[in-house]
Design a protein around this motif. Sequence first.
Motif, short mmCIF file in Angstrom:
data_model
loop_
_atom_site.label_atom_id
_atom_site.label_comp_id
_atom_site.label_asym_id
_atom_site.label_seq_id
_atom_site.Cartn_x
_atom_site.Cartn_y
_atom_site.Cartn_z
N ILE A 40 3.06 8.16 -4.28
CA ILE A 40 1.81 8.39 -3.16
C ILE A 40 2.56 8.16 -1.79
CG2 ILE A 40 -0.03 7.42 -2.09
CD1 ILE A 40 -0.75 8.19 -4.90
N THR A 65 -7.67 16.64 3.79
CA THR A 65 -6.65 16.42 4.72
C THR A 65 -6.82 17.48 5.73
OG1 THR A 65 -5.73 14.83 3.04
CG2 THR A 65 -4.60 15.24 5.14
N GLN A 123 -1.67 2.16 -5.89
CA GLN A 123 -1.38 3.49 -5.46
C GLN A 123 -2.37 4.44 -5.76
OE1 GLN A 123 2.18 4.88 -5.94
NE2 GLN A 123 3.28 2.98 -6.20
N THR A 124 -3.23 4.38 -4.55
CA THR A 124 -4.25 5.60 -4.83
C THR A 124 -4.34 6.46 -3.66
OG1 THR A 124 -5.96 3.97 -3.88
CG2 THR A 124 -6.19 4.33 -6.28
N THR A 125 -4.61 7.81 -3.95
CA THR A 125 -4.59 8.87 -2.78
C THR A 125 -5.64 8.33 -1.83
OG1 THR A 125 -5.99 9.99 -4.04
CG2 THR A 125 -3.69 10.50 -4.50
N LYS A 126 -5.70 8.59 -0.63
CA LYS A 126 -6.79 8.25 0.24
C LYS A 126 -6.82 9.46 1.07
CE LYS A 126 -5.19 4.97 2.63
NZ LYS A 126 -4.60 3.75 3.23
N VAL A 127 -7.83 10.35 1.29
CA VAL A 127 -7.89 11.38 1.91
C VAL A 127 -8.53 10.80 3.22
CG1 VAL A 127 -8.20 12.95 0.62
CG2 VAL A 127 -10.15 11.61 1.15
N PRO A 128 -8.47 11.48 4.40
CA PRO A 128 -8.78 10.64 5.70
C PRO A 128 -10.45 10.64 5.62
CG PRO A 128 -7.43 12.85 6.12
CD PRO A 128 -7.57 12.94 4.64
N ASP A 176 2.01 7.87 2.08
CA ASP A 176 1.02 7.44 2.98
C ASP A 176 1.39 7.63 4.46
OD1 ASP A 176 -0.69 5.98 4.83
OD2 ASP A 176 -1.21 4.51 3.32
N PHE A 186 -3.99 9.42 6.06
CA PHE A 186 -4.09 9.80 4.77
C PHE A 186 -3.12 9.53 3.89
CE2 PHE A 186 -1.07 13.04 4.43
CZ PHE A 186 -0.75 13.56 5.42
N ALA A 187 -3.46 9.44 2.47
CA ALA A 187 -2.12 9.09 1.53
C ALA A 187 -2.43 10.05 0.59
CB ALA A 187 -2.49 7.69 1.15
N LEU A 188 -1.42 10.87 0.18
CA LEU A 188 -1.64 11.79 -0.97
C LEU A 188 -0.43 11.71 -1.95
CD1 LEU A 188 -2.41 15.11 1.10
CD2 LEU A 188 -4.05 13.57 -0.35
N ARG A 189 -0.80 12.37 -3.24
CA ARG A 189 0.14 12.47 -4.32
C ARG A 189 1.28 13.53 -4.01
NH1 ARG A 189 -0.04 9.66 -8.72
NH2 ARG A 189 -2.32 9.28 -8.45
N GLN A 208 -12.76 7.22 10.44
CA GLN A 208 -11.56 7.13 11.47
C GLN A 208 -12.26 7.74 12.84
OE1 GLN A 208 -7.66 8.80 10.59
NE2 GLN A 208 -8.42 8.95 8.40
#
Lengths: 172, 646, 157
Positions: free
Chosen positions: A53, A129, C11-16, A55, A43-46, C20
């Motif tokens: 960000i 998440t 730079q973007t948010t990526k939720v799981p 990651d 996941f990658a969050l702010r 996966q």
Amino acid sequence: MNRTVLVIGILITAAIVALFAFSFGRDPQHINSPLVGRIAPRFALRAVGTGEIVDIESLRGKPVVLNFWATWCMPCHAEHPILQQASRALGSDVQFVGVVFGDTEENIQAFIRERGEAYPTLLDDKGKTSIAYGVGGVPETFFIDRNGKIVAKYEGPLSFEMLQTYVRKVLS
Amino acid sequence: MTGTLGSFLILAALLVATAGSMVGFAAGRSGTPEGLKWAQRFAYAFAALMALATIVMETALLSHDFSVKYVSQVGSRAVPAWVTIVSLWSSLEGSILFWGFILGLYIAGTTWVNRNQHVDYMPYAIGVWLGCAAFFSFLIAGPANPFGTVSPVPLDGPGPNALLQNHFLMIIHPPFLYLGYVGMTIPFGFASAALLRGRLGLGFLRPLRASLLLPWIFLTIAIMLGGWWAYEVLGWGGYWAWDPVENASLLPWLTATAALHSAIVMERRGVLKGWTVTLVQASFLLTILGTFMTRSGVFNSVHSFTQSSIGPTILVFLAVAILFSVITLGFRIESLEAEGKLETAVSREGTFLVNNLLFVLLTFTVLIGTVFPLIVEAVNGRQMSVGRPYFDAMVVPIGTALLFLLGVGPALPWGRPRSDEVKRALLFPLIGGVVLAAIGRALGVTNIWTLITLLFGGYAAWVTMSEMWMPLVQRMRRGDSFGTALVQGQLRRGRRRFGSYVVHAGAVVVIIAIAVSSTMRTSHEARLARGQSAKIGSYDVTFTGAETLAEPHRQSTVAHFRVMSKGKFVTNLSPRMNQYQTMREPIGTPDVHSTLTGDLYLSIMNVDVGTQNAGVLMITTPMVAWIWISVILMGLGGLVALISRP
Amino acid sequence: MIALLLVLMLQTTKVPDAAQFVGAPQSTPLAGAQLDTRTVEIAGQLRCPVCQGLSVGDSPSAMAMNMKEQVRELLARGYTREQILAYFEQSYGEFVLLKPKFRGVDSLVWLLPLIALAIGGALVAMKMRKLERPVATAPHDAGDEYVNRVRQLVEKE
């Protein structure tokens, strides 16, 4: 004398007593995590505050302590200073990351202003998440090794000793 | 001081119960009238001591005597007086004291009613009852002692659990439940007495049946009250979640109902004595299992507020009680000789056997489903769940079969009916079934199980009505006026029969109402700003505003909604979120508009008083009020049957 | 300007992503009323992890709301029921499935009631046959009517 009744009855008694006796001491609220031993979900969050960000994949190479919490959770308040202190002490060896869900950015900002922030605090807006990590309540902490594998999960507020134990595990 | 007095009374009760139990068994063996007199005195003494101890506790609660441990745990100056009275059963220790109090009442009452009769059974029965009483006294005196002294004396207490203060149903659900649960001890004593004596004469049937029917009535209503409370208070809009503690209350009800039916066969034909006794014992044992499940902390449930040390003690008693039952049954069941026979399987007697089979199967299934996750974890270490999908899949077919039997059973004649009699009896009511199913279909029912339920239900309703009024009709045919026939036939002579059919009528409506309310339910979530509306079913729901209310023991956010239907005003509903001082998460209280055709249920998901925005869950549930109404009808029917001459 | 856009894109948010856990969606995306009904149905199969035994569909808690939203999103993307249940099972464990699987030891919970029905049915049939035979009553003197009457009255008890 009806032997069938006696035998069946005694067997049932023994089974019931054995089953319930075993079940004492077990916390019915505790769930074993199936994620232990698997690669941590990506996941990658702010981050609240800095806006950058974070990651989790980019953190590989270093062990990660991933702590899920919220501002409305009292045990999280108790745990917070311990995590802060540990992060400052171990910062170069272990990356601490906090994820907040079910909360607002204003509350988190206020909390940080009051109590400080030693590592990135990420906002998990829709809780996606947390769902991927099977988070049932807060606080819950995942210990991830340098290869991205979850080594352990701890439910509840961490004490200093417990944190030490798990960090040692994840560093080895 | 008060604490010491209470503890003393409990210890005295423990001694009296233990001694009295031994006296009872000895008196049973010796058979002397002196022995029986002494056993009776011990029974009355136990009841008196328990009553006194309870009075002491209530006095301490009402006078806010925080030197008493239990009062310091649940008492509070901030709560209304009725909450204080009711807090006697709000928490574990107090509720066990309450159990002891009710047990005392039951034992004393039954002993007094039978003081000059059944002298061969009574001493043994008193022995068994006081044995159980001794165990509960031990619990109150030891692991669950509410009477300890607290020093230094606190100035105030936290008050009882917040959920208790939310709704009036919490006042009556626990007492009814206890009156039902604890009451099962009495028939257990009678059944054990028959086994110990080695004989169950048909003259003993009346007290055995009466002592089973009275707690049955309470338990039936208690289970319904629990469901109603869940519906009105918990905010998810349902009334039964197959929660382990809900199941615990249902299990003894199932075996007790089976026992009541097999007792009828026992009375008519003199057979099934051993089986009836087994069911009565099982009903009691299931109440002990039930109290274990609720208090041991082993199960994940809405009711498990504390993990306490009381669990192992109850488990030991459960094991002892099961062993006692098994041994008395094993050694004596054959001495309960049959005094008759059945004519043929295709008769009403045969259907009673099938009835028993289905009830026991239901008991087994619900029990297995409830404990299975524990078994798997003990054996395998895995954690898995057995939830609603399982229970619904299993219980719906069995329940439907029981509904079928509810119709076919009473339709069949007793004894050896002629085949044309059988055909006529079975075919006519089909009209009722088909009509009801057709009405349902016309009103929009499409679910196949619900349609089957309507078919069997209509059939059963026809049979029940015709059987219920048959004595009246017969009398009128013989020349009596309607008034005489009603009073003499139904209310004077035929109360037991009439009462039983009232219970059946209620049961048919309950099953139909459950089927319709679960399958025809609609729900809708809406996010509304002030002045906005949402539609559900034929209702228009408008959010008119939210406000906060402060009360001494809680702070609430109330959201007001105006409900219209087809342009006409229906009602205002105000669901709320309550924040209690002692609980971290707020507890929502839904608001419900109940009509005979269905309910409109509103529950707040989230609400912001500042921006005047509300997230509301709206549910329409048809026929759900019929569940509460018809269970009360079942209770009344049982009452009519109870106060009958043999 | 383009650089800024590029930076923003990177730079973007990526939720799981569920991918996966369970791979690509194996069915067609849903929408409208069908999406609503299927969401409610599948939410009813999942256990709310923070409640006492309630399903995700019934629970008013925030966690359950999030999970329900996740179910809806996955259905809208075309995931099947099995995939969605598998996704939650992989993050929460078997515990989150309200319906026990018919596999291994767990199949017992489904089979035992059926076995009980079979055994119970056989026992009832046997009992009915046994009860149809006349009972061998203890020998009473056919002769003395008075004794018989007394015996009858006494033995009622």
